[in-house]
Design an enzyme around this catalytic site. Structure first.
Site, PDB file in Angstrom:
ATOM      1  N   VAL A 497     -60.450 -46.363 -40.897  1.00  0.00           N
ATOM      2  CA  VAL A 497     -59.388 -45.743 -39.669  1.00  0.00           C
ATOM      3  C   VAL A 497     -59.648 -47.542 -38.673  1.00  0.00           C
ATOM      4  O   VAL A 497     -59.984 -48.325 -39.428  1.00  0.00           O
ATOM      5  CB  VAL A 497     -60.079 -44.815 -38.269  1.00  0.00           C
ATOM      6  CG1 VAL A 497     -60.039 -43.599 -38.947  1.00  0.00           C
ATOM      7  CG2 VAL A 497     -61.314 -45.189 -38.172  1.00  0.00           C
ATOM      8  N   GLU A 498     -58.145 -47.361 -37.283  1.00  0.00           N
ATOM      9  CA  GLU A 498     -57.896 -48.713 -36.513  1.00  0.00           C
ATOM     10  C   GLU A 498     -58.287 -49.596 -37.727  1.00  0.00           C
ATOM     11  O   GLU A 498     -58.629 -51.198 -37.309  1.00  0.00           O
ATOM     12  CB  GLU A 498     -59.425 -48.988 -35.720  1.00  0.00           C
ATOM     13  CG  GLU A 498     -59.387 -47.490 -34.930  1.00  0.00           C
ATOM     14  CD  GLU A 498     -60.332 -48.199 -33.299  1.00  0.00           C
ATOM     15  OE1 GLU A 498     -60.703 -49.231 -33.126  1.00  0.00           O
ATOM     16  OE2 GLU A 498     -60.344 -47.134 -32.486  1.00  0.00           O
ATOM     17  N   GLY A 499     -57.067 -49.976 -38.712  1.00  0.00           N
ATOM     18  CA  GLY A 499     -57.133 -51.125 -39.245  1.00  0.00           C
ATOM     19  C   GLY A 499     -57.901 -50.707 -40.766  1.00  0.00           C
ATOM     20  O   GLY A 499     -58.710 -51.438 -39.981  1.00  0.00           O
TER      21      GLY A 499
END
Length: 801
Positions: A497-499
């Site tokens: 997640v988040e990149g």
């Protein structure tokens, strides 16, 4: 004296060379070098014509007004024609310009000032934050039983009520709007503690306090939006989510197809008609308020700003007609709300746009700005708390579990992964505190946050893998007693997640950092984009001086192994400061070498940029370890942890440099050979690793300090409480065990099962009845602590995960 100089050209040459090197080392202005050169040529009796020509060239180079047209313009024209510098898309540009630089710029410069870097002050928790940790956070953790959460696939109703009532969803919302207004450090510390109790709990608390409606409203919302939504979000009257990722657009926001079309509503005012298909959206099916990222179009130019307005963020109540929520993904069986959401012709007024119409098209820069801070708080907090938990558990379990009549923690093979766990947990906590200190100062360090997101998740994944190896069957047998199984299954989620981590390492940390953190690269790119020769001239020639300076510094440091660098202090950490300064100069110079050799093609060489990312990352992580050591009062007993972390960091830097030179081409064979011979560091020694492993295997103040901040239950029915109690009691009877071993050695009793040895020792008065009672209690606790869960066939068939 001049005559003497004329008679000794070797001396003059030496002075000139030394002067030039000093000019480069200290980055003195070019005019100083020019003056030295002209004086040197004159003293050698150079012919008037030659001296005039060479002096003219130096004068032209010295003054910008002449240099830019004679030398800079051809270079400017050539670089622009060849596309030598990388082209940057609109979304890339917004990502690069989001946030601020910080320590990353110092490390990238090749000239880090460790006096300044280590002067960063940790944020101190306010009394209100500390009271919240001791009160509501403890209560929340006491009311959550991780196994039951997984079995029921949700928290019980009373836990949701605690989350709302005690404003766990309003940690970052300012007090004037009914939130708690906690600092980044306070937010991080809370998430770290609840995450150590239960991964789904940590995720549920962190998401509303990370990138999402509250964060965006605080920074960009209109006053009307803030006044209405923030008080409702603070008390859980509204449950938020933020919808960004979609099937065709994960890391590539430019591929987003979710759209919003401007049209005139029945009231004669501009409205938005939204269509979207999003996935992986945490809390979506639980949410009442959905934040949405979409591409805004104004086909009839109603707003007068053109058709394609760009990525925009809006708030949509999930009760709005056309909003579809309710389904859930199943992320590796971890029961937090992670869901798809769709919208079909959802109509909302234009004031649903966060910040109002002025912020249409600014959504991506808004998201990147907030993400540059958020990535440094929530996920790192969960990983730091998890690593401390793993470190504590393997320390105690390894001294409870016996094999071949010996505690497994005394085997070197077991001490090796325990040492990595201990070192990783020390380092991650150091980086968590340092990063949050910067965020609390108002800094939004995009590259540092990317480093934190990548390395916290990767190092925690390594930590939990080691933990599973140490506890063996107790880790793979799911049930109420299992302390690692669920965290092990959840580890890949944080990586994704988040990149995604592959993207973060290969493109973001160095790919963006090389432009964002470099002293001159971004200026050069902007100058070419703007066709600004004067701006390019200043940046380009400063860049050349920067390269030469770092070349001289690197060679000098390489030859002296950094021993002549003044570290600003004495003691054990001084040598590490010298090595990190050396590596920073080496990194800065060879980053420029790569940019010169590959130009705009560098960002396509992702294996190379990944290695550059590793070097910059480990320079940062090592710096945070040095700071933690100083902040903790330079305790002598803590230095082995510091030494392990710094040796570990330097060994990773060494590995990255070797991989870099191996793959830059045969031109760098000599540099690679020099790097191998002149190694900056190697993996921590066996004796050091055993030392720090043993420190975590002994109850006491140091062990408690190093794992401070995780949830510890005193309930012996709690799996961690049971393990801790057994560990403490077994440690207390070590002197009695020693008596037994000595009796066996003296052949007073035979070596057999522990229970028979205790009985025989009592019969022969080797042990007293009180000692026997204590031993029997401890052994019973040992037996109980290593048990794993079992289920009847019927119960097993009902079990979720």
């Amino acid at each position: 004296m001049v005559d003497v100089l004329f008679l000794d050209p070797k001396l003059l040459s030496g002075i000139m060379v030394l002067g030039t090197l000093l000019c480069a080392y200290f980055s003195l202005p070019f005019i100083v070098f020019a003056g030295l050169a002209i004086g040197y040529l004159y003293s050698l009796g150079t012919s008037t014509v030659t001296l005039a020509i060479l002096s003219s060239i130096l004068v032209v180079l010295t003054f910008s007004i002449t240099r830019r047209y004679v030398f800079t313009f051809p270079i400017f024209f050539l670089m622009k024609s060849l596309g030598f510098l990388p082209t940057i898309s609109k979304t890339e540009k917004e990502a690069i310009e989001a946030g601020t630089t910080w320590v990353d710029a110092d490390l990238f410069s090749g000239k880090p000032n460790f006096k300044k870097l280590l002067a960063v002050e940790y944020s101190v928790l306010s009394q209100e934050e500390q009271d919240f940790l001791n009160g509501p956070v403890e209560t929340l953790c006491e009311n959550v039983i991780d196994w039951e959460v997984y079995q029921n696939r949700d928290f019980p109703d009373h836990v949701w009520e605690i989350l709302k009532k005690d404003r766990f969803f309003g940690l970052i919302i300012p007090k004037e709007y009914g939130g708690l207004g906690f600092s980044a450090t306070g937010n991080s510390t809370i998430v770290s503690k609840v995450g150590s109790r239960s991964t789904p709990l940590g995720i549920t608390v962190m998401v509303p306090n990370s990138l999402g409606p509250a964060e965006l409203l605080i920074h960009y919302g209109t006053q009307e939006q803030k006044d209405y939504y923030l008080p409702r979000l603070a008390v859980g009257e509204e449950i938020p989510c933020f919808a960004l990722t979609e099937p065709g657009a994960g890391s590539d926001a430019g591929a987003m197809v979710s759209s919003g079309e401007v049209f005139l509503g029945e009231d004669g005012k501009p409205w938005l008609r939204l269509n979207w298909n999003k996935r992986y959206i945490t809390l979506a099916s639980k949410a009442t308020l959905l934040g949405l990222a979409f591409k805004c179009y104004d086909p009839n130019n109603i707003l007068g700003e053109g058709v394609d307005r760009g990525i925009t963020c809006a708030l949509i109540p999930t009760s709005t007609t056309g909003v579809i929520v309710g389904d859930r993904h199943d992320p590796l069986g971890v029961p937090f709300y992670n869901c798809p959401t769709q919208g079909q012709n959802v109509e909302v007024p234009l004031d649903a746009v966060i910040g109002g119409s002025d912020y249409i098209g600014k959504g991506w820069s808004m998201l990147m700005e907030c993400l540059s801070a958020g990535r440094g708080i929530s996920i790192p907090a969960n990983c730091a708390g998890g690593a401390k938990l793993v470190s504590r558990v393997v320390g105690s379990y390894s001294m409870i579990r016996k094999q071949f009549g010996l505690e497994i923690g005394k085997f070197e093979g077991i001490q090796e992964p325990i040492a990595e766990n201990v070192g990783i947990s020390y380092m991650l906590e150091a980086a968590r505190l340092y990063t949050c200190a910067g965020l609390d100062l108002g800094i939004k360090p995009a590259v540092i946050s990317a480093i934190a997101k990548y390395h916290f998740t990767e190092q925690f994944r390594k930590s939990i893998n080691h933990g599973m190896d140490v506890v063996g069957g107790a880790g793979i047998s799911l049930g109420p007693r299992n302390l690692f199984g669920h965290a092990y299954m959840a580890a890949p989620i944080a990586v994704t997640v988040e990149g995604a981590n592959i993207l973060t390492r290969s493109l973001m940390i160095f790919g963006q950092g090389a432009i964002r953190c470099h002293p001159f690269a971004l200026e050069e790119i902007k100058a070419i984009e703007e066709n600004n020769l004067g701006r390019f001239d200043k940046a380009f020639w400063s860049h050349q001086g920067h390269i030469i300076s770092n070349l001289v510094r690197w060679i000098w440091f390489e030859l002296t192994r950094g021993y002549l660098i003044w570290p600003g202090r004495l003691g054990g950490s001084a040598r590490y400061i010298q090595k990190l300064t050396w590596m920073s100069a080496k990194f800065a110079f060879f980053a420029d070498v790569a940019m010169i050799l590959l130009g705009g093609g560098l960002k396509l060489r992702e294996r190379l940029t990944s290695r550059y990312s590793d070097i910059l990352s480990w320079l940062y992580l090592a710096t945070t370890v040095l700071k933690r050591y100083e902040a903790d009062g330079k305790k002598k007993e803590d230095f082995p942890f510091v030494q392990w972390c710094l040796d570990y960091s330097l060994s990773n830097i060494q590995t990255a440099f070797l991989g870099l030179f191996k793959n830059l081409g045969s031109l760098f064979f000599g540099v690679r050979l020099l790097t191998q011979i002149n190694s900056v560091g190697s993996y921590p020694s066996d004796s050091l690793s055993s030392n720090i492993a043993r420190k975590m295997q002994q109850p006491g103040d140091q062990r408690d300090r190093l794992t401070h901040g995780i949830y510890l239950s005193e309930d012996q029915q709690d799996p961690l409480g049971r393990l801790e109690y057994a560990f403490k009691k077994i440690h207390e009877v070590k002197p009695i065990h020693l008596k037994l071993r000595q009796a066996v050695k003296k052949k007073q009793i035979q070596k057999e099962s522990i229970h028979l040895m205790i009985e025989n020792a009592l019969k022969q008065s080797i042990l007293t009845q009180d000692e026997v009672d204590l031993l029997r209690e401890a052994e019973a606790l040992r037996d109980d602590a290593v048990q794993v869960d079992q289920f009847s066939q019927d119960d097993y068939m009902k079990k979720s995960v």
